[in-house]
Design an enzyme around this catalytic site. Structure first.
Site, PDB file in Angstrom:
ATOM      1  N   HIS A  78     -18.073 -25.230   0.001  1.00 10.57           N
ATOM      2  CA  HIS A  78     -18.515 -25.354  -1.410  1.00 10.57           C
ATOM      3  C   HIS A  78     -17.440 -26.409  -2.122  1.00 10.57           C
ATOM      4  CE1 HIS A  78     -19.959 -24.816  -5.524  1.00 10.57           C
ATOM      5  NE2 HIS A  78     -18.911 -23.901  -5.954  1.00 10.57           N
ATOM      6  N   CYS A 102     -23.201 -20.259  -6.851  1.00 10.11           N
ATOM      7  CA  CYS A 102     -22.755 -21.408  -5.848  1.00 10.11           C
ATOM      8  C   CYS A 102     -22.949 -20.952  -4.421  1.00 10.11           C
ATOM      9  CB  CYS A 102     -21.163 -21.722  -6.396  1.00 10.11           C
ATOM     10  SG  CYS A 102     -20.955 -22.220  -7.813  1.00 10.11           S
ATOM     11  N   ASN A 110     -18.512 -29.931  -9.283  1.00 11.65           N
ATOM     12  CA  ASN A 110     -19.206 -28.815  -8.779  1.00 11.65           C
ATOM     13  C   ASN A 110     -20.675 -28.506  -9.130  1.00 11.65           C
ATOM     14  OD1 ASN A 110     -20.050 -26.110  -8.047  1.00 11.65           O
ATOM     15  ND2 ASN A 110     -18.320 -25.186  -9.157  1.00 11.65           N
TER      16      ASN A 110
HETATM   17  O1  UT7 Z   1     -17.855 -22.699  -7.995  1.00 16.81           O
HETATM   18  C1  UT7 Z   1     -17.247 -21.526  -8.268  1.00 16.81           C
HETATM   19  C2  UT7 Z   1     -16.613 -21.367  -9.663  1.00 16.81           C
HETATM   20  N1  UT7 Z   1     -15.457 -22.200 -10.117  1.00 16.81           N
HETATM   21  C3  UT7 Z   1     -14.316 -22.484  -9.568  1.00 16.81           C
HETATM   22  O2  UT7 Z   1     -14.195 -22.231  -8.576  1.00 16.81           O
HETATM   23  C4  UT7 Z   1     -13.289 -22.910 -10.403  1.00 16.81           C
HETATM   24  C5  UT7 Z   1     -11.896 -21.930 -10.072  1.00 16.81           C
HETATM   25  N2  UT7 Z   1     -10.853 -22.343 -11.040  1.00 16.81           N
HETATM   26  C6  UT7 Z   1     -10.472 -23.485 -10.980  1.00 16.81           C
HETATM   27  O3  UT7 Z   1     -10.761 -24.472 -10.411  1.00 16.81           O
HETATM   28  C7  UT7 Z   1      -9.152 -23.714 -11.878  1.00 16.81           C
HETATM   29  O4  UT7 Z   1      -8.491 -22.275 -12.326  1.00 16.81           O
HETATM   30  C8  UT7 Z   1      -9.138 -24.530 -13.057  1.00 16.81           C
HETATM   31  C9  UT7 Z   1      -9.426 -26.050 -12.491  1.00 16.81           C
HETATM   32  C10 UT7 Z   1     -10.602 -24.221 -13.964  1.00 16.81           C
HETATM   33  C11 UT7 Z   1      -8.059 -24.646 -13.891  1.00 16.81           C
HETATM   34  O5  UT7 Z   1      -6.769 -24.882 -13.114  1.00 16.81           O
HETATM   35  P1  UT7 Z   1      -5.587 -24.186 -13.413  1.00 16.81           P
HETATM   36  O6  UT7 Z   1      -4.691 -24.820 -12.547  1.00 16.81           O
HETATM   37  O7  UT7 Z   1      -6.200 -22.581 -13.040  1.00 16.81           O
HETATM   38  O8  UT7 Z   1      -5.177 -24.169 -14.925  1.00 16.81           O
HETATM   39  P2  UT7 Z   1      -5.214 -23.036 -15.940  1.00 16.81           P
HETATM   40  O9  UT7 Z   1      -6.498 -22.427 -16.411  1.00 16.81           O
HETATM   41  O10 UT7 Z   1      -4.172 -21.971 -15.423  1.00 16.81           O
HETATM   42  O11 UT7 Z   1      -4.768 -23.738 -17.199  1.00 16.81           O
HETATM   43  C12 UT7 Z   1      -3.441 -24.347 -17.149  1.00 16.81           C
HETATM   44  C13 UT7 Z   1      -3.062 -25.226 -18.494  1.00 16.81           C
HETATM   45  C14 UT7 Z   1      -3.676 -24.235 -19.795  1.00 16.81           C
HETATM   46  O12 UT7 Z   1      -2.536 -24.838 -20.987  1.00 16.81           O
HETATM   47  P3  UT7 Z   1      -1.264 -23.841 -21.108  1.00 16.81           P
HETATM   48  O13 UT7 Z   1      -2.105 -22.446 -21.435  1.00 16.81           O
HETATM   49  O14 UT7 Z   1      -0.437 -23.743 -19.921  1.00 16.81           O
HETATM   50  O15 UT7 Z   1      -0.510 -24.604 -22.184  1.00 16.81           O
HETATM   51  C15 UT7 Z   1      -4.862 -24.809 -20.263  1.00 16.81           C
HETATM   52  O16 UT7 Z   1      -5.074 -24.816 -21.415  1.00 16.81           O
HETATM   53  O17 UT7 Z   1      -4.146 -26.349 -18.699  1.00 16.81           O
HETATM   54  C16 UT7 Z   1      -4.653 -26.293 -19.878  1.00 16.81           C
HETATM   55  N3  UT7 Z   1      -6.220 -26.996 -19.525  1.00 16.81           N
HETATM   56  C17 UT7 Z   1      -6.370 -28.280 -19.560  1.00 16.81           C
HETATM   57  N4  UT7 Z   1      -5.505 -29.203 -19.788  1.00 16.81           N
HETATM   58  C18 UT7 Z   1      -6.079 -30.573 -19.856  1.00 16.81           C
HETATM   59  C19 UT7 Z   1      -7.421 -26.431 -19.254  1.00 16.81           C
HETATM   60  N5  UT7 Z   1      -8.237 -27.277 -19.052  1.00 16.81           N
HETATM   61  C20 UT7 Z   1      -7.721 -28.495 -19.188  1.00 16.81           C
HETATM   62  C21 UT7 Z   1      -8.318 -29.704 -19.325  1.00 16.81           C
HETATM   63  N6  UT7 Z   1      -7.433 -30.544 -19.569  1.00 16.81           N
HETATM   64  N7  UT7 Z   1      -9.417 -29.864 -18.986  1.00 16.81           N
END
Ligand code: UT7
Length: 327
Positions: A253, A113, A283
């Site tokens: 980004h 990225c 993204n």
């Molecule tokens: O370009 C650079 C590369 N990438 C990034 O910059 C991405 C960086 N990370 C992020 O943007 C965030 O970490 C995410 C958007 C990927 C995830 O957000 P988060 O607030 O960190 O969520 P999490 O991974 O802690 O997940 C929270 C909950 C989990 O459920 P439990 O374990 O709390 O029951 C996940 O299983 O949300 C669940 N979850 C979803 N639920 C509905 C994960 N993805 C989804 C989804 N829909 N698509």
């Protein structure tokens, strides 16, 4: 010292829109979750027949038109991508063929990225150090949909396809202050396991088809993205004796609105100075900053003489920032 300007900008995104409602029918997710956790409402996705070089060449044609120069005037093509058409030849060579020019050097850059900022740095250094070169095409182009695991809800909602391009040229107007003032790039390989795609890499083993897909520790990437982008912004401003008040427009980004908001809060960047378009692009990795730059220009968010700050973070981990005084 030679000064280098961005002489023209262009972008291209495929026609096909993939909305959050569409994703609700593909994986266990909801529009509410995606919007509240990322800010993304929809993204553009290529047809099966479209490849990264198609996106890149269309963006390049628009940048050339915007710069008002012919492809015959280009001396080098650089393409930042992690979704090349093939392992080899480079997507830059394929784009050269599609644009209809020959003989000039072409190569790809992989900094994920942050790739566009890295490519900008390489292009700028070529212009400064090689007097034979006058104009360089720098392209960020990605077909992220080809490496997304459409069964993994934690990543498939995040990415989109597209391309952005700029024409870099020497600034021949001695009265003008316009130029790329500075570019900072960095990396920390200790973080390489946080976000990766084994693809055709030689470490690939055993897991079959799914090795082709993006794997990410989202929470850790989230924290590192904020930390490294804040540091990059602070470092580049400090070493140029500037403050955030001097900057007219920040183009970060486009990964996640919560990451962008956290950076703006920590560095105290007023919301109106931050440009974001991830709501409808998702993204697009190396394409994200040049697509956003083009949209910011089209929307009148950048004026002649403005100081622009771009900042990126990606897998590697890699990061980069640049200060640009607009022409
Ligand atoms: O370009 C650079 C590369 N990438 C990034 O910059 C991405 C960086 N990370 C992020 O943007 C965030 O970490 C995410 C958007 C990927 C995830 O957000 P988060 O607030 O960190 O969520 P999490 O991974 O802690 O997940 C929270 C909950 C989990 O459920 P439990 O374990 O709390 O029951 C996940 O299983 O949300 C669940 N979850 C979803 N639920 C509905 C994960 N993805 C989804 C989804 N829909 N698509």
């Amino acid at each position: 010292m030679e000064r280098v300007i961005i002489r023209g900008v262009g972008s291209y995104v495929p026609d096909c829109v993939l909305s959050n409602a569409d994703l609700e029918g593909m994986v266990d997710t909801s529009n509410e979750w995606i919007v509240s956790r990322t800010g993304i409402e929809s993204r553009r996705i290529c047809l099966d027949t479209e490849v990264t070089s198609d996106l890149g060449s269309r963006a390049a044609e628009k940048a050339l038109e915007n710069a008002n120069i012919s492809v015959c005037d280009i001396d080098l093509i650089l393409v930042a991508t992690v979704t090349p058409d093939m392992q080899f030849p480079s997507t830059a060579c394929i784009i050269q063929g599609k644009l209809g020019c020959t003989d000039i050097p072409c190569f790809d850059i992989n900094a994920v990225c942050s790739g566009f900022v890295y490519a900008l740095d390489v292009g700028r250094n070529f212009l400064i150090n090689n007097s034979m070169m006058k104009n360089i095409l720098v392209i960020g182009a990605e077909k992220m949909s080809s490496i997304v695991d459409w069964e993994d809800r934690s990543t498939c909602v995040l990415f989109g396809d597209g391309a952005g391009a700029v024409v870099l040229s020497r600034n021949t107007d001695t009265n003008s202050e316009a130029s790329i003032l500075d570019i900072l790039v960095g990396a920390d390989g200790h973080l390489s396991q946080l976000l990766y795609c084994q693809g055709f890499g030689v470490t690939a083993s055993g897991e079959g088809e799914r090795e082709r897909f993006i794997r990410m520790e989202g929470r850790e990437v989230f924290k590192e993205a904020i930390k490294r982008m804040c540091a990059a912004v602070e470092d580049i401003l400090l070493r140029n004796s500037l403050t955030i008040e001097d900057v007219a427009c920040v183009i970060p980004h486009q990964a996640n609105m919560r990451i962008i908001s956290a950076i703006s809060e920590r560095i105290k960047i007023p919301q109106e100075k931050i440009f974001s378009n991830l709501q409808h692009t998702g993204n697009t990795s190396a394409a994200s900053i040049p697509i956003a730059m083009d949209e910011a220009l089209q929307g009148g968010h950048i004026q002649s003489g403005d100081l622009i700050l771009i900042v990126a973070f990606g897998a590697g981990a890699t990061w980069g920032a640049s200060l640009i005084r607009w022409k």
